[in-house]
Design an enzyme around this catalytic site. Structure first.
Site, PDB file in Angstrom:
ATOM      1  N   GLU A 121     -11.385  -4.833  -2.462  1.00  0.00           N
ATOM      2  CA  GLU A 121     -10.550  -3.749  -2.997  1.00  0.00           C
ATOM      3  C   GLU A 121     -10.284  -3.982  -4.479  1.00  0.00           C
ATOM      4  O   GLU A 121      -9.442  -4.814  -4.824  1.00  0.00           O
ATOM      5  CB  GLU A 121      -9.206  -3.718  -2.269  1.00  0.00           C
ATOM      6  CG  GLU A 121      -9.273  -3.712  -0.767  1.00  0.00           C
ATOM      7  CD  GLU A 121      -7.963  -4.193  -0.145  1.00  0.00           C
ATOM      8  OE1 GLU A 121      -6.885  -3.705  -0.522  1.00  0.00           O
ATOM      9  OE2 GLU A 121      -8.018  -5.103   0.694  1.00  0.00           O
ATOM     10  N   HIS A 147       0.807  -1.220   0.000  1.00  0.00           N
ATOM     11  CA  HIS A 147       0.000   0.000   0.000  1.00  0.00           C
ATOM     12  C   HIS A 147       0.848   1.282   0.000  1.00  0.00           C
ATOM     13  O   HIS A 147       0.593   2.215   0.763  1.00  0.00           O
ATOM     14  CB  HIS A 147      -0.963   0.016   1.191  1.00  0.00           C
ATOM     15  CG  HIS A 147      -1.963  -1.112   1.198  1.00  0.00           C
ATOM     16  ND1 HIS A 147      -2.444  -1.703   0.053  1.00  0.00           N
ATOM     17  CD2 HIS A 147      -2.585  -1.768   2.224  1.00  0.00           C
ATOM     18  CE1 HIS A 147      -3.305  -2.655   0.367  1.00  0.00           C
ATOM     19  NE2 HIS A 147      -3.404  -2.723   1.680  1.00  0.00           N
ATOM     20  N   HIS A 173      -9.957   1.343   0.487  1.00  0.00           N
ATOM     21  CA  HIS A 173      -9.740   0.213   1.384  1.00  0.00           C
ATOM     22  C   HIS A 173     -10.821   0.145   2.465  1.00  0.00           C
ATOM     23  O   HIS A 173     -10.529  -0.080   3.650  1.00  0.00           O
ATOM     24  CB  HIS A 173      -8.341   0.330   2.006  1.00  0.00           C
ATOM     25  CG  HIS A 173      -7.757  -0.946   2.479  1.00  0.00           C
ATOM     26  ND1 HIS A 173      -8.312  -1.701   3.489  1.00  0.00           N
ATOM     27  CD2 HIS A 173      -6.652  -1.614   2.081  1.00  0.00           C
ATOM     28  CE1 HIS A 173      -7.561  -2.774   3.695  1.00  0.00           C
ATOM     29  NE2 HIS A 173      -6.545  -2.740   2.854  1.00  0.00           N
TER      30      HIS A 173
HETATM   31  C1  GLA Z   1      -4.711  -5.527   2.384  1.00  0.00           C
HETATM   32  C2  GLA Z   1      -3.760  -6.646   2.458  1.00  0.00           C
HETATM   33  C3  GLA Z   1      -3.859  -7.329   3.789  1.00  0.00           C
HETATM   34  C4  GLA Z   1      -3.672  -6.353   4.917  1.00  0.00           C
HETATM   35  C5  GLA Z   1      -4.622  -5.198   4.741  1.00  0.00           C
HETATM   36  C6  GLA Z   1      -4.353  -4.118   5.746  1.00  0.00           C
HETATM   37  O1  GLA Z   1      -5.976  -5.944   2.196  1.00  0.00           O
HETATM   38  O2  GLA Z   1      -3.933  -7.564   1.418  1.00  0.00           O
HETATM   39  O3  GLA Z   1      -2.895  -8.333   3.886  1.00  0.00           O
HETATM   40  O4  GLA Z   1      -2.362  -5.892   4.937  1.00  0.00           O
HETATM   41  O5  GLA Z   1      -4.534  -4.648   3.461  1.00  0.00           O
HETATM   42  O6  GLA Z   1      -4.160  -4.583   7.027  1.00  0.00           O
END
Ligand code: GLA
Length: 359
Positions: A321, A108, A181
């Site tokens: 997402e 991210h 997200h």
């Molecule tokens: C995304 C990732 C997860 C986790 C979340 C945030 O969805 O794929 O593994 O890191 O973000 O916690």
């Protein structure tokens, strides 16, 4: 009473000194609250089948809590949503190293990703559709990413749907992958029930299996007949409780990218339908991007402070997402994520709300 409004008010202050504002959009029975930090969808109020409103996304009342716990609740994540193996890739033959913040990988956008930034309000209007545009300037070399990038996030609240339009332009070749997200809990963020009872359908015939660090480990694997088969609506808890699947063990639950049947499209197409039988609330996710990360909140810490005195825990919300597939910069076989100067990156997401009749 005005049925369409858009207003901006102070939300709170961060220990590092920044002030955070909150924009609230209202349209009929729906309302959406968006923070200038991370262009974060902080609240989303949607009626159930009886017209009873509830806030269906996880969030915090205090902006500092967003920084203290990197759970990305509702944030716009970037520059590259999801993981890049080793934070390394090569772009036009040039090696790039971006911030590594998730085991050996970059997740991210790195430690100081877009979710922590203060975005500028560039447009706020109630008419004809309540909407806000937030902009962020990311300098050349930000978290290791090349090119000066200008990103924007526009939230538009229609009578039956929330639209999130993510755009970016760069002055040099770069990579980009932006998404929202949000963690959904259609029973309501304060209902105190986890997401096992939600039903989910995903418009995907295959998903990307992962290694122990959540990087795709091979070609797409067909979902048919297994715990990843959401081609027809199925209870999310079935797979979580089913046990035995090595991919579910590696992800500590679902934390996988699904290969959407429609692929990348100029207009949003149907990606997923989430419903919660008790409230009857339904959210459909539509996207222009080719992948959908389905994450069952496996790493949400127990006791995480929510809104209005609520607390969250593991599986307290789930994420859908839409995005470019993980590790695309190292995967020539995936639809590309390169952005050339003069080109406009554009990702449109729709969250459409409705309700199901009771059983
Ligand atoms: C995304 C990732 C997860 C986790 C979340 C945030 O969805 O794929 O593994 O890191 O973000 O916690």
């Amino acid at each position: 009473m005005e049925t369409r409004t858009a207003e901006c008010r102070p939300f709170g202050q961060l220990k590092r000194g920044d002030s955070v504002d909150c924009i609230t959009l209202r349209n009929g029975a729906l309302s959406a609250s968006i923070l200038t930090m991370g262009a974060t969808l902080q609240g989303l109020v949607v009626p159930d089948r009886a017209g009873e409103p509830a806030d269906i996304v996880l969030g915090h009342d205090d902006p500092q809590v967003y920084l203290d716990h990197a759970c990305y609740l509702g944030s716009v994540v970037g520059r590259y949503a999801n993981r890049i193996a080793g934070g390394r890739f090569s772009l036009d033959g040039q090696p790039c190293q971006v911030d590594v913040n998730n085991g050996p990988n970059s997740l991210h956008g790195g430690t100081g990703g877009f979710h922590q930034r203060i975005w500028q309000v560039a447009g706020l209007t109630a008419d004809p559709v309540p909407q806000v545009t937030l902009c962020l300037d990311s300098p050349d070399g930000d978290q290791g990413f090349p090119g000066q990038l200008r990103a924007s996030a526009t939230y538009r609240l229609h009578e039956d749907r929330l639209e999130l339009l993510l755009e970016a332009v760069s002055n040099a070749p770069t990579i980009v992958n932006l998404t929202g997200h949000a963690y959904f809990n259609l029973a309501g963020q304060a209902a105190g029930r986890d997401i096992s009872g939600h039903h989910l359908e995903i418009a995907a015939d295959s998903f990307l299996p992962v290694d122990a660090t959540a990087i795709p480990s091979g070609p797409p694997q067909p979902v048919a007949g297994g715990w990843f088969d959401f081609t027809r609506p199925r209870r999310v808890g079935a797979g979580l409780e089913g046990g035995g699947d090595p991919q579910l063990a590696l992800g500590h639950g679902y934390d996988h990218d699904f290969v959407l049947r429609a692929g990348r499209q100029p207009e949003p197409t149907f990606a997923a339908r989430l419903s919660e039988p008790e409230s009857g609330r339904v959210v459909e996710v539509w996207t222009t991007e080719p992948g959908l990360q389905f994450y069952t909140g496996n790493f949400l810490p127990d006791g995480l402070p929510g809104k209005g005195g609520a607390t969250y825990g593991r599986r307290g919300g789930l994420c859908l997402e839409p995005q470019t597939h993980p590790d695309t910069p190292n995967r020539p076989e995936f639809p590309p994520c390169r952005l050339a100067p003069g080109q406009i990156y554009r990702h449109r997401i729709l969250y459409r709300f409705s309700s199901d009749a009771g059983a």
